[in-house]
Motif scaffolding. Structure first.
Motif, mmCIF file in Angstrom:
data_model
loop_
_atom_site.group_PDB
_atom_site.id
_atom_site.type_symbol
_atom_site.label_atom_id
_atom_site.label_comp_id
_atom_site.label_asym_id
_atom_site.label_seq_id
_atom_site.Cartn_x
_atom_site.Cartn_y
_atom_site.Cartn_z
ATOM 1 N N LYS A 65 0.820 -1.208 0.000
ATOM 2 C CA LYS A 65 0.000 0.000 0.000
ATOM 3 C C LYS A 65 0.857 1.263 0.000
ATOM 4 O O LYS A 65 0.515 2.254 -0.646
ATOM 5 C CB LYS A 65 -0.965 0.017 1.198
ATOM 6 C CG LYS A 65 -2.093 -0.960 1.033
ATOM 7 C CD LYS A 65 -2.863 -0.613 -0.224
ATOM 8 C CE LYS A 65 -3.801 -1.679 -0.653
ATOM 9 N NZ LYS A 65 -4.311 -1.479 -2.008
ATOM 10 N N ASP A 66 1.979 1.253 0.703
ATOM 11 C CA ASP A 66 2.851 2.428 0.746
ATOM 12 C C ASP A 66 3.413 2.731 -0.641
ATOM 13 O O ASP A 66 3.409 3.884 -1.092
ATOM 14 C CB ASP A 66 3.983 2.229 1.747
ATOM 15 C CG ASP A 66 4.750 3.510 2.031
ATOM 16 O OD1 ASP A 66 4.490 4.539 1.374
ATOM 17 O OD2 ASP A 66 5.604 3.510 2.924
ATOM 18 N N GLU A 68 2.144 1.812 -3.512
ATOM 19 C CA GLU A 68 1.017 2.235 -4.344
ATOM 20 C C GLU A 68 0.656 3.703 -4.068
ATOM 21 O O GLU A 68 0.437 4.481 -4.996
ATOM 22 C CB GLU A 68 -0.191 1.343 -4.081
ATOM 23 C CG GLU A 68 -1.391 1.668 -4.936
ATOM 24 C CD GLU A 68 -2.553 0.732 -4.677
ATOM 25 O OE1 GLU A 68 -3.370 0.587 -5.592
ATOM 26 O OE2 GLU A 68 -2.654 0.162 -3.567
ATOM 27 N N GLU A 69 0.625 4.091 -2.804
ATOM 28 C CA GLU A 69 0.306 5.478 -2.449
ATOM 29 C C GLU A 69 1.388 6.439 -2.913
ATOM 30 O O GLU A 69 1.095 7.540 -3.383
ATOM 31 C CB GLU A 69 0.095 5.606 -0.945
ATOM 32 C CG GLU A 69 -1.208 4.999 -0.467
ATOM 33 C CD GLU A 69 -1.326 4.957 1.044
ATOM 34 O OE1 GLU A 69 -0.513 5.624 1.732
ATOM 35 O OE2 GLU A 69 -2.217 4.244 1.537
ATOM 36 N N ARG A 70 2.665 6.044 -2.749
ATOM 37 C CA ARG A 70 3.764 6.912 -3.188
ATOM 38 C C ARG A 70 3.689 7.177 -4.688
ATOM 39 O O ARG A 70 4.171 8.197 -5.165
ATOM 40 C CB ARG A 70 5.112 6.296 -2.843
ATOM 41 C CG ARG A 70 5.466 6.386 -1.381
ATOM 42 C CD ARG A 70 6.763 5.626 -1.104
ATOM 43 N NE ARG A 70 7.070 5.606 0.308
ATOM 44 C CZ ARG A 70 7.864 6.495 0.910
ATOM 45 N NH1 ARG A 70 8.439 7.442 0.214
ATOM 46 N NH2 ARG A 70 8.082 6.407 2.194
ATOM 47 N N ALA A 72 0.758 7.159 -6.348
ATOM 48 C CA ALA A 72 -0.626 7.605 -6.594
ATOM 49 C C ALA A 72 -1.424 6.596 -7.405
ATOM 50 O O ALA A 72 -2.213 6.960 -8.262
ATOM 51 C CB ALA A 72 -0.633 8.972 -7.250
ATOM 52 N N GLY A 73 -1.181 5.319 -7.160
ATOM 53 C CA GLY A 73 -1.958 4.284 -7.826
ATOM 54 C C GLY A 73 -1.468 3.899 -9.205
ATOM 55 O O GLY A 73 -2.036 3.019 -9.839
ATOM 56 N N SER A 76 1.249 -0.824 -8.333
ATOM 57 C CA SER A 76 1.135 -1.491 -7.050
ATOM 58 C C SER A 76 1.795 -2.853 -7.181
ATOM 59 O O SER A 76 1.363 -3.661 -8.008
ATOM 60 C CB SER A 76 -0.338 -1.653 -6.661
ATOM 61 O OG SER A 76 -0.447 -2.334 -5.439
ATOM 62 N N ARG A 148 -4.998 6.447 -12.081
ATOM 63 C CA ARG A 148 -5.620 5.628 -11.041
ATOM 64 C C ARG A 148 -7.091 5.395 -11.362
ATOM 65 O O ARG A 148 -7.598 4.286 -11.242
ATOM 66 C CB ARG A 148 -5.479 6.300 -9.677
ATOM 67 C CG ARG A 148 -6.092 5.479 -8.546
ATOM 68 C CD ARG A 148 -6.356 6.293 -7.302
ATOM 69 N NE ARG A 148 -7.033 7.558 -7.517
ATOM 70 C CZ ARG A 148 -8.352 7.683 -7.763
ATOM 71 N NH1 ARG A 148 -9.118 6.637 -7.835
ATOM 72 N NH2 ARG A 148 -8.868 8.882 -7.933
#
Length: 188
Positions: A65-66, A68-70, A72-73, A76, A148
């Protein structure tokens, strides 16, 4: 296909990604060359994971998740890549399980991991700078927000299609919605 031929194909792909100039504006230079491509070159994900765990102890899912968030989708990593990498780092003695709660392992960096990270500090910094640059395509991250959203639509379609065939009415409804959105986007 023989295992040898499969490995040769991978090394050819790796060579291609190394030959793309660093100044290329396209994110494919980072190993994400379209459908089925990888975002990270060999060893890069291991270094990213090690650095994330060095920042603070994490579970495998948190790492996914980190990243993916870094980004912005836009990317992943799959559990099928992350968890074997965690096992490898653990076997190398660079991380260790700090605790286990409900079957989830909390990984922490070891002194060996800190030393490995210190020896690869420039490479790790470059990877994180590259991730930050991709996430910052636009000052507000709007390009990645669009990517995203398209990714979410694609996943929603895949999930719906995996439940079984569509009726003709459902198919026409979905196609009409997508066409309607496409026309609205063109008019903006």
């Amino acid at each position: 296909m023989s295992p040898f031929r499969h490995r040769c194909g991978r090394s050819e792909a790796r060579r291609y990604h190394r030959e793309v100039p660093a100044s290329a504006p396209d994110y494919r230079r980072h190993g994400r060359g379209g459908r089925g491509g990888r975002f990270f070159d060999t060893g890069d994900l291991r270094l990213v994971i090690l650095r994330l765990i060095a920042e603070r102890p994490r579970h495998g899912y948190e790492i996914i998740k980190d990243i993916e968030e870094r980004l912005a989708g836009a990317y992943s990593p799959s559990p099928g890549v992350v968890y074997p990498t965690l096992t490898l780092l653990e076997e190398l003695g660079q991380i260790a399980v700090r605790s286990t709660e409900g079957g989830r392992k909390l990984y922490a960096v070891t002194p060996e991991g800190e030393a490995a990270l210190a020896g690869s500090r420039e490479e790790a910094d470059a990877l994180f700078a590259r991730m930050d640059a991709l996430a910052g395509d636009q000052p507000d991250g709007s390009v990645l927000q669009l990517k995203r959203a398209v990714h979410n639509l694609r996943n929603a379609l895949r999930m719906r299609l995996s439940r079984g065939p569509l009726t003709e009415e459902q198919l026409h409804g979905i196609v009409a919605m997508i066409d309607d959105v496409a026309h609205k986007v063109e008019r903006i």
